[in-house]
Design a protein around this motif. Structure first.
Motif, PDB file in Angstrom:
ATOM      1  N   MET A 103      13.571   2.605  50.599  1.00 23.24           N
ATOM      2  CA  MET A 103      12.718   2.858  50.414  1.00 23.24           C
ATOM      3  C   MET A 103      12.628   4.181  49.609  1.00 23.24           C
ATOM      4  O   MET A 103      13.228   5.016  49.945  1.00 23.24           O
ATOM      5  CB  MET A 103      11.558   3.045  51.556  1.00 23.24           C
ATOM      6  CG  MET A 103      10.095   3.336  50.990  1.00 23.24           C
ATOM      7  SD  MET A 103       8.927   3.445  52.461  1.00 23.24           S
ATOM      8  CE  MET A 103       8.828   1.664  52.864  1.00 23.24           C
ATOM      9  N   ASN A 104      12.016   4.605  48.341  1.00 26.37           N
ATOM     10  CA  ASN A 104      11.764   5.645  47.732  1.00 26.37           C
ATOM     11  C   ASN A 104      10.476   5.800  47.263  1.00 26.37           C
ATOM     12  O   ASN A 104       9.571   4.771  47.177  1.00 26.37           O
ATOM     13  CB  ASN A 104      12.969   5.760  46.624  1.00 26.37           C
ATOM     14  CG  ASN A 104      12.919   4.653  45.792  1.00 26.37           C
ATOM     15  OD1 ASN A 104      11.948   3.869  45.430  1.00 26.37           O
ATOM     16  ND2 ASN A 104      14.374   4.426  45.254  1.00 26.37           N
ATOM     17  N   LEU A 105      10.160   6.790  46.648  1.00 20.74           N
ATOM     18  CA  LEU A 105       8.926   6.813  45.785  1.00 20.74           C
ATOM     19  C   LEU A 105       8.460   6.058  44.864  1.00 20.74           C
ATOM     20  O   LEU A 105       7.314   5.679  44.408  1.00 20.74           O
ATOM     21  CB  LEU A 105       8.834   8.542  45.130  1.00 20.74           C
ATOM     22  CG  LEU A 105       8.907   9.601  46.303  1.00 20.74           C
ATOM     23  CD1 LEU A 105       8.734  10.772  45.462  1.00 20.74           C
ATOM     24  CD2 LEU A 105       7.619   9.618  47.145  1.00 20.74           C
ATOM     25  N   SER A 106       9.457   5.548  44.233  1.00 24.81           N
ATOM     26  CA  SER A 106       9.055   4.269  43.151  1.00 24.81           C
ATOM     27  C   SER A 106       8.621   3.039  43.492  1.00 24.81           C
ATOM     28  O   SER A 106       7.793   2.365  42.835  1.00 24.81           O
ATOM     29  CB  SER A 106      10.305   4.125  42.242  1.00 24.81           C
ATOM     30  OG  SER A 106      11.072   3.388  43.039  1.00 24.81           O
ATOM     31  N   ASN A 107       8.648   2.802  44.797  1.00 19.40           N
ATOM     32  CA  ASN A 107       8.172   1.358  45.403  1.00 19.40           C
ATOM     33  C   ASN A 107       7.251   1.472  46.587  1.00 19.40           C
ATOM     34  O   ASN A 107       7.020   0.633  47.244  1.00 19.40           O
ATOM     35  CB  ASN A 107       9.381   0.471  45.789  1.00 19.40           C
ATOM     36  CG  ASN A 107      10.380   1.135  46.754  1.00 19.40           C
ATOM     37  OD1 ASN A 107      10.040   2.146  47.593  1.00 19.40           O
ATOM     38  ND2 ASN A 107      11.540   0.687  46.790  1.00 19.40           N
ATOM     39  N   LEU A 108       6.567   2.762  46.631  1.00 18.59           N
ATOM     40  CA  LEU A 108       5.509   3.088  47.702  1.00 18.59           C
ATOM     41  C   LEU A 108       4.164   2.403  47.209  1.00 18.59           C
ATOM     42  O   LEU A 108       3.787   2.448  45.895  1.00 18.59           O
ATOM     43  CB  LEU A 108       5.278   4.382  47.950  1.00 18.59           C
ATOM     44  CG  LEU A 108       6.332   5.269  48.633  1.00 18.59           C
ATOM     45  CD1 LEU A 108       5.919   6.713  48.911  1.00 18.59           C
ATOM     46  CD2 LEU A 108       6.507   4.621  50.159  1.00 18.59           C
TER      47      LEU A 108
END
Length: 150
Positions: A1-6
Motif C-alpha cells: 500500500m502506498n499513497l497512490s492507491n489510497l
C-alpha cells in the motif's frame, strides 16, 4: 500500500449532488441556483427544438417554394446486376418475387419495387415486382426470363 492507491472506504463518500431549494441555510435556497427570472428559472421549462433564443428560427427565415405531390409513389430501385449477384450466390434459382427480396433484406415490406436496367443479367428469371424500366424488361426477356408486374 502506498499513497497512490489510497481511497476512502466503500460507501463513506456522499456524492448525491446539491440539494437545491431546501431553505436559505443550505446556501442553495431562494432561486435554487437557477439565477433570477427568465424561462430557464421556471418549472416545466424545456427548450423547444429549433429554438434560437427568440431570434426568428432558421426554418421560418428560409423561404418555402415548390410543390409536394401528396400522391407520389416512391419506388425502391433494384438493378439487374443485384439480381445476378443473388443467382451467383445461389440465393435464388429461377423465380424472384417481392417476398424473396424482402427476405434477403434488399427492400422493406412496405416498399414498392422497380427493377432497373443497370448491369447485366445472364440467368433466365421469372421476376414479379411492382414495376420495370423498359431496358430491364427487355434484358430479362432477352435472357429468356419473364417480367410480371404486380
Amino acid at each position: 500500500m502506498n499513497l497512490s492507491n489510497l481511497k476512502p472506504a466503500e460507501g463513506s463518500v456522499n456524492r448525491d449532488g446539491k440539494r437545491l431549494g431546501r431553505g436559505q441555510g443550505s446556501g442553495k435556497g431562494g432561486t435554487a441556483a437557477r439565477g433570477h427570472k427568465g424561462a430557464k428559472s421556471r418549472s416545466g421549462y424545456s427548450k423547444k427544438i429549433g429554438f434560437e433564443g427568440g431570434q426568428m428560427p432558421l426554418q421560418r427565415r428560409v423561404p418555402k417554394f415548390g410543390f409536394t405531390n401528396i400522391n407520389r409513389k416512391d419506388y425502391k430501385g433494384i438493378n439487374l446486376n443485384k439480381l445476378q449477384e443473388l443467382v451467383d450466390d445461389k440465393v435464388i434459382k429461377d423465380a424472384v418475387s417481392f417476398d424473396t427480396l424482402v427476405e434477403n433484406g434488399l427492400v422493406g415490406k412496405n416498399d414498392l419495387v422497380k427493377i432497373l436496367g443497370g448491369g447485366e443479367l445472364k440467368a433466365a428469371l421469372k421476376v414479379s415486382v411492382h414495376k420495370f424500366s423498359a431496358s430491364a424488361k427487355a434484358a430479362i426477356e432477352a435472357a429468356g426470363g419473364e417480367a410480371i408486374s404486380l
